[in-house]
Design a protein around this motif. Structure first.
Motif, PDB file in Angstrom:
ATOM      1  N   TRP A 431       0.840  -1.201   0.000  1.00  0.00           N
ATOM      2  CA  TRP A 431       0.000   0.000   0.000  1.00  0.00           C
ATOM      3  C   TRP A 431       0.872   1.248   0.000  1.00  0.00           C
ATOM      4  N   LEU A 432       1.924   1.267   0.806  1.00  0.00           N
ATOM      5  CA  LEU A 432       2.800   2.440   0.868  1.00  0.00           C
ATOM      6  C   LEU A 432       3.486   2.680  -0.475  1.00  0.00           C
ATOM      7  N   THR A 433       3.954   1.613  -1.106  1.00  0.00           N
ATOM      8  CA  THR A 433       4.616   1.768  -2.403  1.00  0.00           C
ATOM      9  C   THR A 433       3.649   2.303  -3.455  1.00  0.00           C
ATOM     10  N   ALA A 434       2.433   1.791  -3.444  1.00  0.00           N
ATOM     11  CA  ALA A 434       1.441   2.269  -4.418  1.00  0.00           C
ATOM     12  C   ALA A 434       1.037   3.715  -4.151  1.00  0.00           C
ATOM     13  N   PHE A 435       0.901   4.083  -2.894  1.00  0.00           N
ATOM     14  CA  PHE A 435       0.466   5.447  -2.568  1.00  0.00           C
ATOM     15  C   PHE A 435       1.509   6.471  -2.993  1.00  0.00           C
ATOM     16  N   PHE A 436       2.776   6.262  -2.657  1.00  0.00           N
ATOM     17  CA  PHE A 436       3.799   7.256  -2.994  1.00  0.00           C
ATOM     18  C   PHE A 436       4.140   7.246  -4.474  1.00  0.00           C
ATOM     19  N   SER A 437       3.939   6.116  -5.145  1.00  0.00           N
ATOM     20  CA  SER A 437       4.195   6.109  -6.590  1.00  0.00           C
ATOM     21  C   SER A 437       3.129   6.877  -7.358  1.00  0.00           C
ATOM     22  N   ARG A 438       1.910   6.948  -6.823  1.00  0.00           N
ATOM     23  CA  ARG A 438       0.822   7.661  -7.493  1.00  0.00           C
ATOM     24  C   ARG A 438       0.604   9.066  -6.926  1.00  0.00           C
ATOM     25  N   LEU A 439       1.399   9.442  -5.962  1.00  0.00           N
ATOM     26  CA  LEU A 439       1.247  10.764  -5.355  1.00  0.00           C
ATOM     27  C   LEU A 439       1.933  11.800  -6.238  1.00  0.00           C
ATOM     28  N   ARG A 440       1.219  12.819  -6.610  1.00  0.00           N
ATOM     29  CA  ARG A 440       1.745  13.875  -7.465  1.00  0.00           C
ATOM     30  C   ARG A 440       1.954  15.131  -6.617  1.00  0.00           C
ATOM     31  N   VAL A 441       3.217  15.521  -6.464  1.00  0.00           N
ATOM     32  CA  VAL A 441       3.586  16.716  -5.709  1.00  0.00           C
ATOM     33  C   VAL A 441       4.464  17.581  -6.592  1.00  0.00           C
ATOM     34  N   LEU A 442       4.663  18.851  -6.120  1.00  0.00           N
ATOM     35  CA  LEU A 442       5.451  19.785  -6.911  1.00  0.00           C
ATOM     36  C   LEU A 442       6.925  19.397  -6.938  1.00  0.00           C
ATOM     37  N   ARG A 443       7.459  18.916  -5.851  1.00  0.00           N
ATOM     38  CA  ARG A 443       8.868  18.533  -5.779  1.00  0.00           C
ATOM     39  C   ARG A 443       8.994  17.272  -4.930  1.00  0.00           C
ATOM     40  N   GLN A 444      10.090  16.560  -5.135  1.00  0.00           N
ATOM     41  CA  GLN A 444      10.334  15.345  -4.366  1.00  0.00           C
ATOM     42  C   GLN A 444      10.682  15.729  -2.918  1.00  0.00           C
ATOM     43  N   PHE A 445      10.189  14.967  -1.980  1.00  0.00           N
ATOM     44  CA  PHE A 445      10.390  15.299  -0.575  1.00  0.00           C
ATOM     45  C   PHE A 445      10.952  14.086   0.155  1.00  0.00           C
ATOM     46  N   SER A 446      11.535  14.367   1.313  1.00  0.00           N
ATOM     47  CA  SER A 446      12.087  13.331   2.179  1.00  0.00           C
ATOM     48  C   SER A 446      11.616  13.591   3.605  1.00  0.00           C
ATOM     49  N   GLY A 447      11.519  12.536   4.383  1.00  0.00           N
ATOM     50  CA  GLY A 447      11.102  12.688   5.774  1.00  0.00           C
ATOM     51  C   GLY A 447      10.507  11.410   6.325  1.00  0.00           C
ATOM     52  N   HIS A 448      10.053  11.493   7.567  1.00  0.00           N
ATOM     53  CA  HIS A 448       9.378  10.383   8.247  1.00  0.00           C
ATOM     54  C   HIS A 448       7.872  10.657   8.254  1.00  0.00           C
ATOM     55  N   VAL A 449       7.103   9.633   7.924  1.00  0.00           N
ATOM     56  CA  VAL A 449       5.643   9.726   7.901  1.00  0.00           C
ATOM     57  C   VAL A 449       5.093   8.515   8.643  1.00  0.00           C
ATOM     58  N   SER A 450       4.054   8.731   9.436  1.00  0.00           N
ATOM     59  CA  SER A 450       3.393   7.665  10.187  1.00  0.00           C
ATOM     60  C   SER A 450       1.981   7.496   9.666  1.00  0.00           C
ATOM     61  N   PHE A 451       1.640   6.286   9.250  1.00  0.00           N
ATOM     62  CA  PHE A 451       0.306   5.969   8.740  1.00  0.00           C
ATOM     63  C   PHE A 451      -0.414   5.063   9.731  1.00  0.00           C
ATOM     64  N   ARG A 452      -1.731   5.200   9.765  1.00  0.00           N
ATOM     65  CA  ARG A 452      -2.594   4.377  10.612  1.00  0.00           C
ATOM     66  C   ARG A 452      -3.550   3.601   9.708  1.00  0.00           C
ATOM     67  N   PHE A 453      -3.581   2.284   9.911  1.00  0.00           N
ATOM     68  CA  PHE A 453      -4.397   1.385   9.087  1.00  0.00           C
ATOM     69  C   PHE A 453      -5.279   0.527   9.990  1.00  0.00           C
ATOM     70  N   VAL A 454      -6.294  -0.064   9.351  1.00  0.00           N
ATOM     71  CA  VAL A 454      -7.155  -1.038   9.995  1.00  0.00           C
ATOM     72  C   VAL A 454      -7.526  -2.083   8.949  1.00  0.00           C
ATOM     73  N   VAL A 455      -7.481  -3.346   9.352  1.00  0.00           N
ATOM     74  CA  VAL A 455      -7.930  -4.439   8.489  1.00  0.00           C
ATOM     75  C   VAL A 455      -9.385  -4.718   8.857  1.00  0.00           C
ATOM     76  N   SER A 456     -10.300  -4.394   7.957  1.00  0.00           N
ATOM     77  CA  SER A 456     -11.728  -4.490   8.237  1.00  0.00           C
ATOM     78  C   SER A 456     -12.134  -5.937   8.491  1.00  0.00           C
ATOM     79  N   GLU A 457     -12.921  -6.135   9.552  1.00  0.00           N
ATOM     80  CA  GLU A 457     -13.432  -7.473   9.843  1.00  0.00           C
ATOM     81  C   GLU A 457     -14.468  -7.914   8.823  1.00  0.00           C
ATOM     82  N   ALA A 458     -15.212  -6.971   8.258  1.00  0.00           N
ATOM     83  CA  ALA A 458     -16.274  -7.327   7.318  1.00  0.00           C
ATOM     84  C   ALA A 458     -15.714  -7.737   5.964  1.00  0.00           C
ATOM     85  N   SER A 459     -14.801  -6.942   5.401  1.00  0.00           N
ATOM     86  CA  SER A 459     -14.296  -7.199   4.052  1.00  0.00           C
ATOM     87  C   SER A 459     -12.880  -7.738   4.023  1.00  0.00           C
TER      88      SER A 459
END
Length: 588
Positions: A431-459
């Motif tokens: 998911w992280l690789t797909a998100f940053f590969s499709r993210l369109r920004v003005l310039r390339q950036f570097s840094g630390h990012v924290s994501f929060r996920f949940v695996v749905s019990e229903a799906s």
């Protein structure tokens, strides 16, 4: 047959002297038996037996004196006086009880109630009440002292161990300090912010182990945890950027002064006590001084620190997102309650927009409309977003991004108790690789990012709940190799990325960590069994303590014995419950 005279009348058989009347207590053993009494000296049948006492007294008085008695005539006079007194008392008692049986007097004395004898000695009610209160207070103090001592009993061994390790290592540090500092004089200097957080301490240790000279900074009014670390060369305090109107300018100016003074070549914002909003404003000023800032710019921070913008970009990229509702007024939230949207499931509300990235506030919404309270401003200039928190397993990441490419990542599963357990989750890496590969920004950036996920019990789908810029708590599961990726690219990692298809976990070693007080409390709360002891020993042997290091023991003592107690006392004095946020634990 002639009748017998009165003196020759038959006598009743006399009872032996050693026998006692029925019902009387047995007498104590006496000295060797006396000669049997003759008829002339035997008492009459109905008279009390006091003659034996008189005979004993006369015998004692007339007995031959020992050498000691000859030397003490006063004692012989005392014995004669005692014998005469006993004879006088015996005669008085015989005259008093001549006409009445002795047993009657004994029954009267025995039948007297105990309350009559103790009535005069009973204490007043006020005195007894005071004694009871003092007794109760004594027990209360003993109980409190026991509770305090039981807590100290768990913590003091760690204090002594850390202190002795520090004392033993201190001479070696003095011997090697001069030469080691000369070697490190030409090494790059790294500036780390958020020196009061655990992740900043680990980041400083990892950079120090890689050969960097580490400087830590923290805003005023925050505990300086990293100041106790041997990995930190110097520690500075910064003015709080939100304390005044010109707080941002003072904050940026203080950072520039430290970079110029220490000649820092890299600045890594942890963003624990201050948001990345302020470090993004300081980035162009620091780069003009020749210091690389491992943090996104202002526009990228507005994108990654805004929950609404992250959900919108993920939805555009075709990734799974939860239901979310932008709100700008209180009436918008009330309409969601009236429509029944917030009645089912769990929802939280996060600040959005540019000002929301600066404040970064998150609240949990109650299920009932009457319990809804909004302590913050809500307007079109300060919008918010309501997000549905799906039931399922929650995950928290610490993702390192360089030039908009995932460099390393650690994923931790969040337990119900708030504990973070590192796991190898391939779906999160993809998911992280797909998100940053499709993210369109003005310039390339570097840094630390924290994501929060949940695996749905229903799906069973992986759903993103939000993100924030900064070093999150799962960073403590990184090894020292990750620090080399920040300021000195590693060829080995680049080769591994090419071989494994740029896997996000190639350079991250998710070593298990544990918190010693939590492990001890869980063992004590559980039922005493061999299984609980085995689990504790397995945790201690298989995992590493989150703060303790043999070569750097002082931060462990400072955190558990200074920072945590002080924080709890301050929260108790403030008497204000913390704001209820997302069920995920804080990332700082």
């Amino acid at each position: 047959m002639p009748s017998a005279s009165a003196s020759e009348a038959p006598r009743p058989p006399s009872r032996p002297a050693s026998a006692s009347p029925p019902g009387s207590p047995p007498s104590a053993p006496t000295s060797p038996p006396r000669p049997r009494a003759t008829s002339a000296s035997r008492p009459a049948p109905g008279a009390p037996r006091f003659a034996d006492a008189d005979a004993d007294a006369d015998a004692v008085a007339s007995a031959p004196c020992s050498p000691r008695d000859k030397a003490a005539p006063a004692e012989r006079d005392h014995l004669r006086h005692k014998s005469a007194t006993a004879n006088g008392h015996a005669g008085a008692i015989r005259r008093h009880v001549a006409g009445a049986p002795t047993t009657v007097q004994v029954r009267q004395v025995v039948a007297a109630p105990a309350s009559a004898r103790l009535g005069a000695r009973r204490s007043p009610l006020a005195v007894r009440a005071l004694c009871w209160v003092l007794h109760f207070l004594g027990h209360a103090l003993c109980t409190a002292a026991y509770l305090v001592w039981s807590q100290l009993l768990l913590l003091w061994p760690a204090v002594w161990l850390s202190a002795w390790l520090y004392v033993l290592l201190w001479p070696w540090r003095l011997l090697l300090a001069w030469g080691w500092n000369r070697v490190r004089a030409n090494r790059p200097t790294v500036l780390v912010s958020g020196g009061g957080s655990v992740q900043a301490l680990h980041l400083a240790r990892n950079l120090y182990s890689c050969g960097a000279r580490v400087i830590c900074v923290e805003v005023e009014g925050v505990f300086r945890l990293s100041r106790f670390s041997a990995a930190v060369r110097r520690f500075y305090t910064l003015p709080a950027p939100a304390a005044s109107e010109d707080g941002v300018q003072r904050y940026v100016r203080a950072l520039c002064d430290i970079v110029q003074k220490e000649r820092c070549s890299l600045y890594v914002p942890v963003c624990s006590s201050t948001t990345a909003y302020y470090d993004a404003f300081a980035k162009p000023h620091l780069e003009m001084l020749g210091c690389t800032v491992f943090c996104p710019g202002v526009r990228e921070v507005w994108l990654l620190d805004d929950v609404q913008e992250v959900l919108r970009r993920a939805e555009e990229a075709g990734l799974h997102v939860p239901l979310y509702y932008p709100v700008a007024r209180r009436d918008d939230v009330l309409r969601l309650y009236e429509s029944g949207v917030l009645a089912a499931g769990t929802h939280f509300m996060a600040s959005a927009g540019a000002l929301g990235c600066r404040d970064r506030v998150k609240l949990r919404l109650p299920a009932a409309r009457a319990q809804f309270r909004m302590p913050y401003e809500m307007s079109p200039q300060r919008p918010w977003v309501v997000v549905q928190d799906l039931p399922g397993e929650h995950f928290l990441t610490c993702t390192t991004v360089r030039d908009a490419v995932v460099l390393a990542n650690v994923t931790c599963r969040v337990l119900d108790s708030g504990e973070l357990v590192p796991v190898d989750h391939r779906a999160v890496d993809q998911w992280l690789t797909a998100f940053f590969s499709r993210l369109r920004v003005l310039r390339q950036f570097s840094g630390h990012v924290s994501f929060r996920f949940v695996v749905s019990e229903a799906s069973g789908a992986l759903v993103v709940l939000g993100s924030r810029v900064g070093v999150s708590l799962p960073y403590i599961c990184h090894d020292s190799a990750h620090a080399r990726l920040l300021w000195r690219p590693c060829r080995r990692h680049q080769q591994l990325q090419q071989q494994q298809g740029a896997s996000a976990s190639a350079a991250a070693v998710a070593a298990g960590r544990y918190w010693l007080p939590d492990a001890l409390l869980q063992t004590l709360r559980a039922q005493p069994s061999l299984r609980a002891v085995r689990r504790l020993l397995g945790t201690v042997l298989d995992k590493r303590e989150a703060l303790f290091a043999a070569w750097d023991p002082l931060p462990y003592c400072a955190y558990y014995h200074l920072q945590l107690p002080t924080r709890r006392v301050v929260n108790l004095l403030r008497n204000a419950p913390p704001l209820q946020g997302c069920p995920l634990p804080p990332t700082h």
